[in-house]
Design a protein around this motif. Structure first.
Motif, PDB file in Angstrom:
ATOM      1  N   ASP A  55       0.951  -1.000   0.014  1.00  0.00           N
ATOM      2  CA  ASP A  55       0.109  -0.005  -0.011  1.00  0.00           C
ATOM      3  C   ASP A  55       0.983   1.227  -0.058  1.00  0.00           C
ATOM      4  N   ASP A  56       0.282   2.501  -0.072  1.00  0.00           N
ATOM      5  CA  ASP A  56       1.019   3.659   0.351  1.00  0.00           C
ATOM      6  C   ASP A  56       1.835   3.556   1.611  1.00  0.00           C
ATOM      7  N   ILE A  57       2.879   4.294   1.519  1.00  0.00           N
ATOM      8  CA  ILE A  57       3.724   4.151   2.725  1.00  0.00           C
ATOM      9  C   ILE A  57       2.981   5.062   3.905  1.00  0.00           C
ATOM     10  N   ARG A  58       2.885   4.419   4.862  1.00  0.00           N
ATOM     11  CA  ARG A  58       2.162   4.875   6.116  1.00  0.00           C
ATOM     12  C   ARG A  58       3.230   5.829   7.045  1.00  0.00           C
ATOM     13  N   PRO A  59       2.709   6.803   7.377  1.00  0.00           N
ATOM     14  CA  PRO A  59       3.598   7.459   8.403  1.00  0.00           C
ATOM     15  C   PRO A  59       4.236   6.624   9.443  1.00  0.00           C
ATOM     16  N   ASP A  60       3.732   5.844  10.131  1.00  0.00           N
ATOM     17  CA  ASP A  60       4.284   5.023  11.111  1.00  0.00           C
ATOM     18  C   ASP A  60       5.259   3.947  10.716  1.00  0.00           C
ATOM     19  N   ALA A  61       5.402   3.902   9.365  1.00  0.00           N
ATOM     20  CA  ALA A  61       6.372   2.799   8.884  1.00  0.00           C
ATOM     21  C   ALA A  61       7.525   3.575   9.307  1.00  0.00           C
ATOM     22  N   PHE A  62       7.603   4.912   9.319  1.00  0.00           N
ATOM     23  CA  PHE A  62       9.033   5.670   9.485  1.00  0.00           C
ATOM     24  C   PHE A  62       9.194   5.541  11.214  1.00  0.00           C
ATOM     25  N   GLU A  63       8.436   5.356  11.770  1.00  0.00           N
ATOM     26  CA  GLU A  63       8.682   5.034  13.057  1.00  0.00           C
ATOM     27  C   GLU A  63       9.581   3.651  13.364  1.00  0.00           C
ATOM     28  N   VAL A  64       8.751   2.524  12.728  1.00  0.00           N
ATOM     29  CA  VAL A  64       9.308   1.106  12.779  1.00  0.00           C
ATOM     30  C   VAL A  64      10.784   1.370  12.029  1.00  0.00           C
ATOM     31  N   ALA A  65      10.798   1.941  10.946  1.00  0.00           N
ATOM     32  CA  ALA A  65      12.228   1.990  10.181  1.00  0.00           C
ATOM     33  C   ALA A  65      13.276   2.692  11.159  1.00  0.00           C
ATOM     34  N   THR A  66      12.747   3.614  11.909  1.00  0.00           N
ATOM     35  CA  THR A  66      13.817   4.355  12.868  1.00  0.00           C
ATOM     36  C   THR A  66      14.090   3.156  13.923  1.00  0.00           C
ATOM     37  N   ALA A  67      13.264   2.603  14.422  1.00  0.00           N
ATOM     38  CA  ALA A  67      13.397   1.792  15.463  1.00  0.00           C
ATOM     39  C   ALA A  67      14.422   0.647  15.050  1.00  0.00           C
TER      40      ALA A  67
END
Lengths: 322, 322
Positions: A55-67
Motif C-alpha cells: 500500500d502507500d507508505i504509512r507515516p508510522d512505517a518511518f517509526e518502525v524504520a527508525t526503531a
C-alpha cells in the motif's frame, strides 16, 4: 513505487536529527555519535519497501524504520565492545572514543529508544510488530553469542555456521521487510514469504562477502583482499575447504594457516581452497540462495510491478564486482 | 487487601521457573543464573500492590511485575560489569562467572524479555505502560551514568547526589507502583500521587542506607559498618559534612579520608561527621522524605484501609534496626 535511493533520501531526511536528550552528555553523546558516522540504512529502507509493496507508505512505517536502524546501531555498539574493535565505518568505535562503560550504557539506551519509536505506531499493530521485533532481538543476540562460541571451537560445521550467520545478520533484514509488510496490511502468509526473501538475500550476501574477501578483485572490492584468511576467520569458504579436503590437503591447509608471512599465507590458503573447489561451490551456494530469495518474492501475492524496487535492491546487493 | 508476604509468595510461585530458552546455553544460562540467586522482589510486589490499591489484582499485573523484576536484574548485570563487582547477593556476579561478553549479552536479552512480558498485557494499556517503562529505563541509565561521572569529581553537590540517587534507585520503585495503578484503572492523578509516594520512599530508604552504613549497629546491620567510609564513597553523609565543615574540619576530614588504617579511618571520619551534625541531619532528611511519601499516599483517592499494605511495606523498609 519508490526507488531505494528515493526512500533512502526520505528516511535520512527524517532520521538525521538528534534522537536523544542533551543531558547527561556523558550518556547520550556516545549514542548520538554512532548515528552520526553514517551507515547504509539498508534495514529501514527495506522496512519502507516492505510497507509500500502492499500500500502507500504509512507515516508510522518511518517509526518502525527508525526503531530498526537504532536496534542495528545498538548491536554495533555492543558487538564492537565484545570484539574489542577499534574502528567502525572508518571512525573510532564508541567504546574506543568514550570508554567501555559509556558504550555499554549508550547501547542500552539505544535499544530502549528503539522500543520508544515502536511504541508510536498504530496501536492495532503494536503487539504483532513488537513480538516480531523481540524475536529478532533474541535471534541476533543468539547469533552474536554463537559467533563468539565458534571462535573457540575447531569443529564448527557448515550447517552451524549457516545457522549462526542467519541469526546474526539475515533475520534483521527479514524482520525489516516483514514489519513493513504487516504495517501495510499484508496477510501473514505474504508477510512470511517476504521474510524468507529477506533471509535468503542476507545469506547470499554473506556468502558473497566471504567469497569477495578471498577471490575478489582488490581494485574493485574496496578493502584488503585476504583479510579473513590472514585472521584465520571461519568463513563459508574455509569451512567448505576443511570439510572436503583430502588428508594431504588438510596438512597443506594447516601449514599455510600457520604461516607467518601474510602474502604467502593468503596465496597458500587460496591454493588449497581452489583445489577443493571452494570458489565454484561458493558461487553456486550464493546462486542457490539468490534464486530461493527471488522465488519467495515472486510468490508474494501482489502485482509483479510492485516488486520492482525489491528486485532492484536484491540485484544491487548481490551483484557487487567480483 | 493482600500483605507483602502473600503477594511475594504469589509472585515467586509464578516467577520461579525458566524464563529463557535452553539453547544456546552460553547465552541464556547467565541470564537464568542471576534470576536464580535470589533477590527481595520488592519492585514486582509494589506493582501488584499498586494494582490492588484500585481493584482486584488483574492477571496481567503479573506480566508487568515480571517485566520490572527482569529489568531490575538487567541493571544489576550491566552495573556489575561497569563497577567490576565480584559479588552480588553473596554469589559470583554474572560477568565474574561467565565472562564480560556473555554478561553483556545476557543483560541485553534480559531487557528484551522484559519487553516481551510487557507485550502480553491488555492492549488498551500497552502504550501508556510501555511509555512509562521506557522513561524509567532512560532515567535509571542516566542515574548509573551520573554515578560513574560523580566518582571522577570532587565537587558534587547534595542536590546533584539527590538527583542521581533518585534516578538510579527511586524512580523504578515509583514506576512499579504506577504501572500497577494504571493497570488497575487509576486516574492519572492518583497514579501520579502513588508515583511520588514510591519516589520519596526510595529516597528515604537511600538516606537510611547511607546512615546505617556509618552509624548502624554492626550486630544488627548485617554488613560491615563503615564500608562506604573506607571506600571514600560519596554518600548523603559525606556530602553534607563536606558542605558544612569549617576550614579546620575540612582539613581534618581530608586527613582521615586519606588515612591508611581502616578502623582509625572510620572512627576519624565518623568523628568529623558527628561534629558537623551529619547524623542528626540525615535522620531529619529521612523523616522529611518519609513524611512526604506518607502524605502522597494519604492523598490517593481510595478508601484508607486499601492503603494498609503500602503503609506496612513503607514502615518495614524504613524502620530497619539502627
Amino acid at each position: 513505487m519508490t526507488s531505494f535511493e528515493d526512500l533512502l533520501h526520505q528516511f535520512e531526511t527524517r532520521f538525521s536529527r538528534r534522537h536523544f536528550p542533551v543531558t547527561p552528555a556523558t550518556l547520550y553523546d556516545p549514542a548520538e555519535y554512532i548515528l552520526g558516522i553514517g551507515g547504509k540504512r539498508i534495514r529501514p529502507v527495506l522496512c519502507l519497501m516492505g510497507n509500500e509493496l502492499f500500500d502507500d507508505i504509512r507515516p508510522d512505517a518511518f517509526e518502525v524504520a527508525t526503531a530498526l536502524e537504532l536496534f542495528h546501531n545498538f548491536t554495533l555498539i555492543h558487538d564492537d565492545i565484545m570484539d574489542k574493535a577499534p574502528l567502525r565505518r572508518g571512525q573510532a568505535t564508541v567504546h574506543a572514543k568514550y570508554g567501555e562503560n559509556s558504550a555499554l550504557l549508550a547501547g542500552d539506551v539505544m535499544l530502549t529508544m528503539a522500543y520508544e519509536y515502536l511504541n508510536k505506531i498504530d496501536v492495532s499493530y503494536l503487539r504483532r510488530i513488537v513480538s516480531l521485533f523481540n524475536r529478532t532481538v533474541f535471534e541476533v543476540s543468539e547469533g552474536q553469542q554463537l559467533d563468539m562460541d565458534y571462535e573457540q571451537r575447531t569443529d564448527v560445521t557448515l550447517d552451524e555456521y549457516l545457522h549462526m550467520i542467519t541469526l546474526k545478520t539475515s533475520v534483521l533484514l527479514a524482520c525489516a521487510l516483514q514489519t513493513g509488510a504487516l504495517l501495510g496490511g499484508a496477510s501473514q502468509g505474504n508477510a512470511d514469504l517476504l521474510y524468507q526473501f529477506g533471509k535468503h538475500v542476507g545469506i547470499a550476501f554473506q556468502v558473497q562477502d566471504d567469497y569477495l574477501d578471498a577471490f575478489g578483485d582488490p581494485a574493485k572490492f574496496g578493502k584488503q583482499v585476504g583479510g579473513d584468511i590472514i585472521a584465520n576467520k571461519k568463513t563459508f569458504l574455509l569451512l567448505h575447504t576443511q570439510q572436503t579436503a583430502s588428508a594431504a590437503q588438510t596438512v597443506e591447509l594447516a601449514h599455510w594457516m600457520a604461516y607467518p608471512e601474510p602474502a604467502a599465507k593468503v596465496a597458500g590458503v587460496l591454493g588449497v581452497m581452489r583445489a577443493c573447489g571452494a570458489d565454484a561451490w561458493a558461487a553456486e551456494l550464493k546462486a542457490r540462495h539468490t534464486d530461493l530469495a527471488m522465488q519467495y518474492l515472486e510468490d508474494v501475492a501482489v502485482l509483479s510491478n510492485r516488486k520492482e524496487p525489491l528486485r532492484a535492491v536484491a540485484a544491487e546487493l548481490l551483484q557487487r564486482q567480483r
